[in-house]
Enzyme design. Structure first.
Site, mmCIF file in Angstrom:
data_model
loop_
_atom_site.group_PDB
_atom_site.id
_atom_site.type_symbol
_atom_site.label_atom_id
_atom_site.label_comp_id
_atom_site.label_asym_id
_atom_site.label_seq_id
_atom_site.Cartn_x
_atom_site.Cartn_y
_atom_site.Cartn_z
ATOM 1 N N HIS A 183 -2.057 -4.781 -4.150
ATOM 2 C CA HIS A 183 -1.010 -3.772 -4.348
ATOM 3 C C HIS A 183 0.191 -4.451 -5.000
ATOM 4 O O HIS A 183 0.145 -5.659 -5.293
ATOM 5 C CB HIS A 183 -0.659 -3.110 -3.009
ATOM 6 C CG HIS A 183 -0.317 -4.082 -1.920
ATOM 7 N ND1 HIS A 183 0.809 -4.865 -1.957
ATOM 8 C CD2 HIS A 183 -0.972 -4.433 -0.777
ATOM 9 C CE1 HIS A 183 0.853 -5.625 -0.862
ATOM 10 N NE2 HIS A 183 -0.227 -5.388 -0.142
ATOM 11 N N GLU A 184 1.269 -3.698 -5.165
ATOM 12 C CA GLU A 184 2.433 -4.238 -5.888
ATOM 13 C C GLU A 184 3.030 -5.481 -5.226
ATOM 14 O O GLU A 184 3.666 -6.281 -5.891
ATOM 15 C CB GLU A 184 3.527 -3.177 -6.043
ATOM 16 C CG GLU A 184 3.226 -2.122 -7.091
ATOM 17 C CD GLU A 184 2.549 -0.909 -6.472
ATOM 18 O OE1 GLU A 184 1.840 -1.057 -5.443
ATOM 19 O OE2 GLU A 184 2.704 0.195 -7.026
ATOM 20 N N HIS A 197 1.316 -8.004 -3.806
ATOM 21 C CA HIS A 197 0.555 -9.135 -4.350
ATOM 22 C C HIS A 197 0.934 -9.376 -5.811
ATOM 23 O O HIS A 197 1.062 -10.516 -6.253
ATOM 24 C CB HIS A 197 -0.953 -8.839 -4.309
ATOM 25 C CG HIS A 197 -1.513 -8.600 -2.948
ATOM 26 N ND1 HIS A 197 -2.019 -7.388 -2.556
ATOM 27 C CD2 HIS A 197 -1.662 -9.422 -1.878
ATOM 28 C CE1 HIS A 197 -2.467 -7.470 -1.306
ATOM 29 N NE2 HIS A 197 -2.254 -8.688 -0.867
ATOM 30 N N GLY A 246 -7.005 -9.784 -0.976
ATOM 31 C CA GLY A 246 -7.469 -8.704 -1.832
ATOM 32 C C GLY A 246 -6.962 -7.333 -1.428
ATOM 33 O O GLY A 246 -6.013 -7.218 -0.658
ATOM 34 N N PHE A 247 -7.617 -6.295 -1.976
ATOM 35 C CA PHE A 247 -7.147 -4.917 -1.897
ATOM 36 C C PHE A 247 -5.703 -4.906 -2.401
ATOM 37 O O PHE A 247 -4.765 -4.513 -1.708
ATOM 38 C CB PHE A 247 -7.268 -4.347 -0.473
ATOM 39 C CG PHE A 247 -7.530 -2.862 -0.485
ATOM 40 C CD1 PHE A 247 -8.743 -2.362 -0.924
ATOM 41 C CD2 PHE A 247 -6.555 -1.965 -0.093
ATOM 42 C CE1 PHE A 247 -8.990 -0.988 -0.963
ATOM 43 C CE2 PHE A 247 -6.783 -0.590 -0.137
ATOM 44 C CZ PHE A 247 -8.000 -0.106 -0.569
ATOM 45 N N SER A 298 1.372 -2.726 2.064
ATOM 46 C CA SER A 298 0.371 -3.510 2.788
ATOM 47 C C SER A 298 -1.004 -2.911 2.538
ATOM 48 O O SER A 298 -1.147 -1.688 2.431
ATOM 49 C CB SER A 298 0.678 -3.457 4.293
ATOM 50 O OG SER A 298 -0.455 -3.892 5.027
ATOM 51 N N SER A 299 -2.003 -3.780 2.456
ATOM 52 C CA SER A 299 -3.378 -3.297 2.273
ATOM 53 C C SER A 299 -3.765 -2.383 3.426
ATOM 54 O O SER A 299 -4.579 -1.477 3.277
ATOM 55 C CB SER A 299 -4.344 -4.487 2.218
ATOM 56 O OG SER A 299 -3.930 -5.404 1.237
ATOM 57 N N GLY A 359 4.515 -14.088 0.330
ATOM 58 C CA GLY A 359 5.429 -12.968 0.522
ATOM 59 C C GLY A 359 6.204 -13.104 1.824
ATOM 60 O O GLY A 359 5.649 -13.499 2.851
ATOM 61 N N LYS A 385 7.102 -10.753 3.571
ATOM 62 C CA LYS A 385 6.616 -9.769 4.542
ATOM 63 C C LYS A 385 5.951 -10.501 5.711
ATOM 64 O O LYS A 385 6.032 -10.078 6.847
ATOM 65 C CB LYS A 385 5.616 -8.829 3.882
ATOM 66 C CG LYS A 385 5.122 -7.797 4.833
ATOM 67 C CD LYS A 385 4.109 -6.908 4.192
ATOM 68 C CE LYS A 385 3.214 -6.359 5.242
ATOM 69 N NZ LYS A 385 1.978 -7.085 5.449
HETATM 70 P P1 AMP Z 1 -2.615 -10.633 2.185
HETATM 71 O O1 AMP Z 1 -3.587 -10.226 1.133
HETATM 72 O O2 AMP Z 1 -2.143 -9.522 3.048
HETATM 73 O O3 AMP Z 1 -3.045 -11.859 2.942
HETATM 74 O O4 AMP Z 1 -1.303 -11.092 1.391
HETATM 75 C C1 AMP Z 1 -1.360 -12.096 0.418
HETATM 76 C C2 AMP Z 1 0.034 -12.487 0.055
HETATM 77 O O5 AMP Z 1 0.755 -11.353 -0.427
HETATM 78 C C3 AMP Z 1 0.834 -13.026 1.258
HETATM 79 O O6 AMP Z 1 1.643 -14.101 0.829
HETATM 80 C C4 AMP Z 1 1.664 -11.843 1.647
HETATM 81 O O7 AMP Z 1 2.856 -12.195 2.303
HETATM 82 C C5 AMP Z 1 1.956 -11.223 0.298
HETATM 83 N N1 AMP Z 1 2.331 -9.817 0.458
HETATM 84 C C6 AMP Z 1 1.649 -8.860 1.121
HETATM 85 N N2 AMP Z 1 2.340 -7.703 1.116
HETATM 86 C C7 AMP Z 1 3.490 -7.945 0.450
HETATM 87 C C8 AMP Z 1 4.628 -7.159 0.102
HETATM 88 N N3 AMP Z 1 4.731 -5.879 0.460
HETATM 89 N N4 AMP Z 1 5.628 -7.743 -0.597
HETATM 90 C C9 AMP Z 1 5.537 -9.047 -0.964
HETATM 91 N N5 AMP Z 1 4.488 -9.840 -0.677
HETATM 92 C C10 AMP Z 1 3.479 -9.302 0.014
#
Ligand code: AMP
Length: 288
Positions: free
Chosen positions: A34-35, A37, A31-32, A185-186, A147, A149
């Protein structure tokens, strides 16, 4: 878009879609949104009949003293973004629902975790692999979107899917960045104004490493000394700055094939990670 809050309901809905012969694209998140996700959701939208996104801050993947409690959350905003991004089903379970009793089985990741985030965050990838096994069983996805990242996470999920014969296609998605190169990043909201400016150094250092390789440098120590030098100019503290083969994450004396340069820097309230993956052409073949 419908929102589902319990594991049982999620499994029920998935079964119906599967019976109707629909393909399901699954985007797990904390959650939280962003582009970054939303890029995952967009790709899932293009490739599947149904897009399921989960929002779950998984307690099992946070260690003691990490930011589980303070991890940014804004479900109202997330609902709007998910709906606008073409998500059909938003899955928002509570921790008590995902972990209904003390766990009988925890997935233990044996490879690709002795370095980078796996070394800094002991047990983190066991938590990730365990929750993903649960989420994959609940959403029965045709394709899952992750992602780059979190490239080590992609390597671990690749292992999980292959080792357990999961009939799921893993789709990695390129990192989405701010204009100055900082990976979205969140956790970026926790950077102070000056840290936010300095944080562009992460990607700049990776690009510098990539340039050295493009210019023919193959000694990892030489490259990483320069990368670390650039990161050391920020007020952050380097957690790691390393170079490995990808996806198996092994050290190499001389670089060849597919490699990853990965960095993590701790600022006052946020630990940021980033990486770049480079396919090094076989130098010997070029000489022929
Ligand atoms: P998170 O909410 O941080 O666990 O991320 C959820 C998914 O979004 C994961 O697969 C991350 O790798 C992906 N993600 C987070 N930030 C980015 C980004 N800047 N670009 C592409 N994918 C992202």
């Amino acid at each position: 878009m419908i929102e589902i809050k319990t594991a049982k309901d999620m499994q029920c809905v998935t079964k119906t879609y599967r019976k109707e012969g629909k393909t399901i694209g699954f985007v797990p998140t904390m959650g939280f949104l962003h582009e970054g996700h939303m890029a995952l959701a967009e790709k899932a939208r293009k490739e599947n009949d149904i897009v399921v996104m989960s929002i779950f801050v998984n307690p099992l993947q946070f260690g003691p003293g990490e930011d589980f409690e303070s991890y940014p959350r804004d479900i109202e905003r997330d609902r709007k973004l998910a709906e606008g991004g073409g998500v059909d089903v938003l899955f928002t379970p509570a921790p008590e629902d995902m972990y209904q009793q003390e766990s009988t089985v925890i997935v233990n990741v044996k490879k690709r975790t002795d370095v980078l985030c796996g070394r800094s965050r002991v047990g983190h990838f066991d938590g990730v692999a365990t929750v993903l096994t649960k989420l994959f069983n609940l959403t029965s996805p045709t394709r899952v979107y992750f992602g780059m990242k979190d490239a080590q996470q992609v390597a671990v999920v690749d292992g999980l899917i292959n080792d357990f014969f999961m009939d799921i296609k893993l789709v990695p998605v390129d990192t989405v960045r701010e204009e100055d190169g900082l990976a979205k990043s969140s956790r970026n909201v926790y950077l102070s104004k000056s840290e936010r400016e300095e944080a562009a150094a992460l990607y700049q250092s990776l690009q510098h490493g990539a340039r050295l390789i493009a210019d023919g440098e193959r000694n990892p120590d030489v490259i990483m000394e320069e990368v670390r030098g650039m990161l050391n100019k920020t007020s952050g503290v380097i957690d790691y700055a390393e170079i490995y083969s990808y996806p198996d994450l092994k050290s190499r004396e001389m670089l060849s094939g597919k490699i990853i340069i990965a960095v993590a820097v701790k600022f006052s309230k946020a630990r940021l990670i980033d990486n770049i993956i480079i396919d090094i052409p076989d130098d010997r073949k070029e000489d022929l």
